[in-house]
Write an enzyme that holds these catalytic residues in place. Structure first.
Site, mmCIF file in Angstrom:
data_model
loop_
_atom_site.group_PDB
_atom_site.id
_atom_site.type_symbol
_atom_site.label_atom_id
_atom_site.label_comp_id
_atom_site.label_asym_id
_atom_site.label_seq_id
_atom_site.Cartn_x
_atom_site.Cartn_y
_atom_site.Cartn_z
ATOM 1 N N LYS A 1 -4.213 -9.968 -4.094
ATOM 2 C CA LYS A 1 -4.357 -11.353 -4.480
ATOM 3 C C LYS A 1 -3.545 -12.239 -3.542
ATOM 4 O O LYS A 1 -2.526 -11.774 -3.000
ATOM 5 C CB LYS A 1 -3.966 -11.534 -5.943
ATOM 6 C CG LYS A 1 -2.475 -11.658 -6.254
ATOM 7 C CD LYS A 1 -1.586 -10.593 -5.773
ATOM 8 C CE LYS A 1 -1.495 -9.409 -6.658
ATOM 9 N NZ LYS A 1 -0.665 -8.344 -6.054
ATOM 10 N N TYR B 1 16.103 -14.953 -8.119
ATOM 11 C CA TYR B 1 14.939 -14.247 -8.663
ATOM 12 C C TYR B 1 14.716 -14.607 -10.132
ATOM 13 O O TYR B 1 15.620 -14.487 -10.970
ATOM 14 C CB TYR B 1 15.148 -12.732 -8.541
ATOM 15 C CG TYR B 1 14.028 -11.904 -9.134
ATOM 16 C CD1 TYR B 1 12.825 -11.758 -8.456
ATOM 17 C CD2 TYR B 1 14.180 -11.281 -10.368
ATOM 18 C CE1 TYR B 1 11.792 -10.996 -8.990
ATOM 19 C CE2 TYR B 1 13.160 -10.518 -10.918
ATOM 20 C CZ TYR B 1 11.971 -10.380 -10.225
ATOM 21 O OH TYR B 1 10.952 -9.632 -10.770
ATOM 22 N N ALA C 1 0.837 -1.207 0.000
ATOM 23 C CA ALA C 1 0.000 0.000 0.000
ATOM 24 C C ALA C 1 0.865 1.247 0.000
ATOM 25 O O ALA C 1 0.631 2.186 -0.771
ATOM 26 C CB ALA C 1 -0.932 -0.012 1.206
ATOM 27 N N LEU D 1 -4.698 -6.296 3.247
ATOM 28 C CA LEU D 1 -4.478 -7.125 4.420
ATOM 29 C C LEU D 1 -3.890 -8.482 4.024
ATOM 30 O O LEU D 1 -4.021 -8.911 2.871
ATOM 31 C CB LEU D 1 -5.797 -7.338 5.165
ATOM 32 C CG LEU D 1 -6.463 -6.084 5.745
ATOM 33 C CD1 LEU D 1 -7.866 -6.414 6.243
ATOM 34 C CD2 LEU D 1 -5.613 -5.507 6.868
#
Length: 326
Positions: A96, A233, A15, A73
């Site tokens: 998601k 990665y 966020a 959340l």
């Protein structure tokens, strides 16, 4: 210009780093408030983004100046607060996976339909223009008839205290990383995908899956997926056809200033196409706001949420049914 008044339920890292900057700069949205269980934490976020702090998630849902909420959340907590948001009459954009199991996914989708509200799962990568270019290349016949799809999403080991090590919060590689590869397979393999087999490797110390792979099939082609959170990665997918292969690196998490490179390999040689930079966070905010403000076009989002939840559950069940390694 009409704007959608958005509240943010939770002060997660994504966020702060990605979605609040997109929400505050979009001409289609106004951030009405940010809520946290801690008033102090909400105050920090609110001061940074020029909005109002709220102590407690329900207090934000009770505000009449909030039309919609963004829910970052942890996965294990999302279903409860999505339900509460929909019951409060708010449109919902949630991270998601929307839920950790198919049953709560059906519950929230059915509730959104009864209330006539938009419920969108935040697979932001779907809103990046690079994937449209890949689809255009495939549909134009550059790789011939599509035969197979593969996708990888792996990251290095996370700090011990990271919530993705906590099963009660919906942690694990399948829900956090595998979900991207499953959603990408749906994008390119068309309808009718089913899981033919899967494996998941679990960490006995935490109980979460740290790596996995799945094989999916459809009437058109097969999809081989791999994911993990104790790896080098990797973030890419490839489509191979009868005459070539197209590959996109950094497929799921490109920063806004990144210029994607699509590699096309054919018998006569390889070509690399440098694409324009794009901001998929800004794009998903705009898509969510436009759809909510228009008041229509909600049904397809629910269908995609249910299909995604079903496929993730198929992966989990196939892995549980697989014979143990020798």
């Amino acid at each position: 210009m009409e704007r959608l008044n958005v509240g943010v339920l939770g002060c997660a890292s994504i966020a702060r780093r990605k979605m609040l900057p997109a929400l505050t700069t979009s001409p289609l949205t106004r951030v009405a408030a940010v809520a946290s269980r801690s008033g102090e934490r909400a105050g920090e976020f609110a001061a940074e983004f020029g909005t109002e702090p709220v102590a407690g998630y329900q207090a934000l849902l009770d505000r009449p100046d909030v039309d919609a909420v963004y829910v970052p959340l942890p996965a294990g907590l999302r279903a409860e607060w999505i339900v509460r948001a929909l019951e409060a009459g708010k449109h919902v954009l949630a991270e998601k996976p929307l839920t950790t199991d198919p049953a709560p996914a059906r519950e929230v989708v059915e509730l959104s339909r009864r209330r006539g509200l938009l419920l969108m799962e935040s697979f932001m990568f779907l809103h990046h223009s690079a994937h449209r270019r890949v689809r255009d290349l495939v549909e134009s016949g550059r790789i011939g008839e599509p035969r197979s799809f593969s996708a990888e999403f792996t990251i290095p080991r996370l700090p011990e205290g990271d919530i993705r090590h906590r099963p009660e919060l919906g942690g694990g590689a399948l829900l956090d990383l595998g979900a991207y590869t499953v959603r990408a397979a749906q994008l390119f393999c068309g309808p009718g995908l089913e899981v033919a087999g899967a494996v998941l490797r679990h960490d006995p110390a935490t109980g979460v899956d740290t790596a996995g792979a799945a094989l999916l099939t459809s009437p058109r082609l097969t999809a081989a997926l791999s994911f993990g959170m104790e790896h080098h990665y990797r973030c890419r997918y490839s489509l191979t056809g009868s005459e070539g292969t197209v590959t996109l690196d950094r497929a799921f998490t490109p920063p806004p200033d990144h210029r994607p490179v699509v590699r096309v390999e054919r018998r006569e040689g390889a070509e690399e196409l440098l694409l324009p930079a794009d901001d998929h966070f800004a794009n998903i905010v705009a898509a969510f706001a436009r759809t909510a403000l228009a008041g229509r076009g909600f049904a397809g989002h629910g269908d995609r949420i249910l299909r995604q939840a079903d496929l993730l559950d198929q992966v989990r069940r196939a892995a549980a049914a697989a014979p143990p390694a020798a």
